[in-house]
Design an enzyme around this catalytic site. Structure first.
Site, PDB file in Angstrom:
ATOM      1  N   ARG A 139     -28.281  90.323  34.010  1.00 42.82           N
ATOM      2  CA  ARG A 139     -29.572  90.680  34.575  1.00 42.82           C
ATOM      3  C   ARG A 139     -30.444  89.435  34.663  1.00 42.82           C
ATOM      4  O   ARG A 139     -30.476  88.611  33.756  1.00 42.82           O
ATOM      5  CB  ARG A 139     -30.275  91.749  33.722  1.00 42.82           C
ATOM      6  CG  ARG A 139     -29.788  93.176  33.993  1.00 42.82           C
ATOM      7  CD  ARG A 139     -30.180  93.615  35.401  1.00 42.82           C
ATOM      8  NE  ARG A 139     -29.720  94.943  35.758  1.00 42.82           N
ATOM      9  CZ  ARG A 139     -28.577  95.217  36.352  1.00 42.82           C
ATOM     10  NH1 ARG A 139     -27.721  94.246  36.623  1.00 42.82           N
ATOM     11  NH2 ARG A 139     -28.267  96.448  36.676  1.00 42.82           N
ATOM     12  N   GLU A 155     -35.478  90.569  42.967  1.00 41.40           N
ATOM     13  CA  GLU A 155     -34.448  90.574  44.014  1.00 41.40           C
ATOM     14  C   GLU A 155     -34.888  91.459  45.184  1.00 41.40           C
ATOM     15  O   GLU A 155     -35.238  92.617  44.964  1.00 41.40           O
ATOM     16  CB  GLU A 155     -33.123  91.076  43.441  1.00 41.40           C
ATOM     17  CG  GLU A 155     -32.553  90.159  42.355  1.00 41.40           C
ATOM     18  CD  GLU A 155     -31.271  90.684  41.745  1.00 41.40           C
ATOM     19  OE1 GLU A 155     -30.921  91.872  41.999  1.00 41.40           O
ATOM     20  OE2 GLU A 155     -30.606  89.952  41.008  1.00 41.40           O
ATOM     21  N   HIS A 167     -26.367  88.784  43.762  1.00 36.92           N
ATOM     22  CA  HIS A 167     -26.123  89.994  42.962  1.00 36.92           C
ATOM     23  C   HIS A 167     -24.862  90.707  43.474  1.00 36.92           C
ATOM     24  O   HIS A 167     -24.843  91.914  43.692  1.00 36.92           O
ATOM     25  CB  HIS A 167     -27.321  90.944  43.009  1.00 36.92           C
ATOM     26  CG  HIS A 167     -27.347  91.913  41.864  1.00 36.92           C
ATOM     27  ND1 HIS A 167     -28.509  92.337  41.264  1.00 36.92           N
ATOM     28  CD2 HIS A 167     -26.343  92.557  41.197  1.00 36.92           C
ATOM     29  CE1 HIS A 167     -28.236  93.200  40.289  1.00 36.92           C
ATOM     30  NE2 HIS A 167     -26.920  93.335  40.227  1.00 36.92           N
ATOM     31  N   ALA A 171     -21.638  90.133  42.032  1.00 36.67           N
ATOM     32  CA  ALA A 171     -20.522  90.067  41.091  1.00 36.67           C
ATOM     33  C   ALA A 171     -19.765  91.390  41.011  1.00 36.67           C
ATOM     34  O   ALA A 171     -18.546  91.410  40.849  1.00 36.67           O
ATOM     35  CB  ALA A 171     -21.022  89.658  39.705  1.00 36.67           C
TER      36      ALA A 171
END
Length: 348
Positions: free
Chosen positions: A247, A276, A305, A307
Site C-alpha cells: 500500500r 492513486e 498498481h 502487481a
C-alpha cells in the site's frame, strides 16, 4: 417466492456486465454495476435497495456512504487491502466487511521479484539505450558506474516486512535465487519462520540495517502509515533496494525520492502510491517525468498498481468476492471478516 437479492458494485474494474459475477451468484440475484470514484455519482435508490456491496479500490466507504445503504448486510472488498473502508462506521451499522485475500498472491509476489530484478539487472536502462541505438550501445554499457545497482543476487539478504500469504510467497521466490531471507512481522504466529525457512528479526530497524532488498507486504493501518520515512532510509544500506507492492501510504514517497537522490539508498521499485492516480504536483510525478540524466535514472521504477493484475487473478477476485457475499446473504456464514472488533451486532 422470496424477493431477489441485490448486489451493488460502485467501482467495477472490468469491462463486461458482470459475466463472472452473475454466473457465480445465480440467476436470482440482481446486479447494479457502476464505474465511479465518488458516491455523489451513484443512484440513491439503487444504493438504498442493495443487500450487499462488492467494492474494488476506487470508492471510499465512509460514514456518509454507510448512511446511503440502510438495507445492506455485507460489504465485500474484491481484493486484499481495505484501508479505504471505514471499519468502525460499517461495524457500528452492523455491516460485516470481508476481503478476498486468496487472490493475486502469485502475481504480487512475482511482481515484487520482477521489480528487484529489473533494478538489480538494469533491464530498463539496457532496454532504453538499445532502443535509441541498438548497434552503438550494444557493447559499451557494462561498467558498474553506468549500472550501479547491478549485482549478484545469490548471497544477498532479502528482507520481508509482513509474513502473510504474499510475504511468504515473495520469500520463497527470493530463496530460489539463493538469497538469505529475513522477516519482520510482530503479528505473525510463532514458528512460521521455521515452516517457511526464513530468519525472523525482532524489529524493523534490525531488518533495514541488514537487508540488501526490503520488500513490503503488510497492510496499511494507523501503525504502518508512513512506517518507512527519512529516518528509516538513513538506516538502510546505501545501495539497498526498496520494493513496495503493498500500500502506498506505508512509504513516505517524497522522503523516498529524496533518499535516492541523496544516496541514502540505492533505488526503489514502487507499484502503489498514497494517492492513486497521483496528483500532477506529487513528488514522484515530477521525479518520474524527469528521470533522464538524473540520479534517479535506472534507480526508480514505477508501475501503476498493477502487481495483482493477470486475467486469472482478476477472475479470481471477481468470483471470490461474490462467493463471499452470497455465502453470508444466503447461509449467514462469514469468511475473511476484517471488522470483527467493531461489529457489535449484525443487520438482518
Amino acid at each position: 417466492m422470496p424477493a431477489s437479492l441485490r448486489l451493488f458494485t460502485p467501482d467495477a474494474q472490468y469491462a463486461d456486465d458482470g459475466t463472472i459475477e452473475r454466473r457465480t451468484a445465480g440467476a436470482d440475484v440482481v446486479f447494479d454495476i457502476f464505474r465511479e470514484r465518488t458516491a455523489d455519482k451513484l443512484p440513491r435508490d439503487l444504493l438504498a435497495a442493495a443487500d450487499g456491496i462488492v467494492i474494488w479500490h476506487e470508492m471510499a466507504i465512509d460514514d456518509a456512504f454507510v448512511q446511503l445503504i440502510p438495507r445492506c448486510r455485507i460489504v465485500v472488498r474484491a481484493g486484499v487491502g481495505f484501508d479505504h473502508i471505514d471499519l468502525r462506521a460499517t461495524g457500528a451499522a452492523g455491516i460485516p466487511v470481508c476481503n478476498t485475500p486468496d487472490y493475486g498472491t502469485s502475481e504480487v509476489a512475482d511482481h515484487a521479484i520482477a521489480l528487484m530484478l529489473a533494478l538489480g539487472r538494469a533491464l530498463l536502462t539496457y532496454h532504453k539505450e538499445l532502443t535509441s541505438d541498438p548497434v552503438g550501445n550494444f557493447v559499451t554499457r557494462f561498467d558498474a558506474g553506468h549500472t550501479p545497482l547491478v549485482r549478484r543476487m545469490r548471497g544477498r539478504v532479502f528482507g520481508v516486512v509482513g509474513l502473510g500469504r504474499i510475504g511468504i510467497a515473495a520469500a520463497l521466490r527470493a530463496k530460489a535465487f539463493g538469497m538469505e531471507v529475513i522477516a519482520y512481522d510482530p503479528y505473525a504466529v510463532a514458528g512460521i519462520e521455521i515452516a517457511t525457512g526464513v530468519r525472523r528479526v525482532a524489529s524493523l530497524e534490525a531488518l533495514l540495517a541488514e537487508s540488501d532488498v526490503v520488500s513490503i507486504h503488510c497492510p496499511l493501518t494507523d501503525e504502518t502509515r508512513n512506517m518507512l520515512g527519512a529516518p528509516q532510509f538513513e538506516a538502510m544500506k546505501d545501495d539497498a533496494i526498496l520494493i513496495n507492492t503493498a500500500r502506498g501510504g506505508i512509504v513516505d514517497v517524497p522522503a523516498l525520492v529524496a533518499a535516492i537522490e541523496a544516496g541514502s539508498i540505492g533505488g526503489a521499485g514502487i507499484d502503489v502510491l498514497p494517492v492513486e492516480p497521483p496528483r500532477p504536483d506529487d513528488a514522484i510525478v515530477a521525479a518520474y517525468g524527469n528521470l533522464e540524466g538524473s540520479r534517479l535514472d535506472g534507480r526508480l521504477i514505477l508501475t501503476p498498481h498493477s502487481a495483482w493484475s493477470s486475467p486469472e487473478s482478476a477472475a479470481d477476485a471477481r468470483r471470490l468476492a461474490v462467493e463471499t457475499a452470497m455465502l453470508y446473504l444466503r447461509d449467514g456464514r462469514l469468511r475473511n471478516l476484517v471488522n470483527g472488533e467493531h461489529l457489535a451486532t449484525r443487520r438482518g
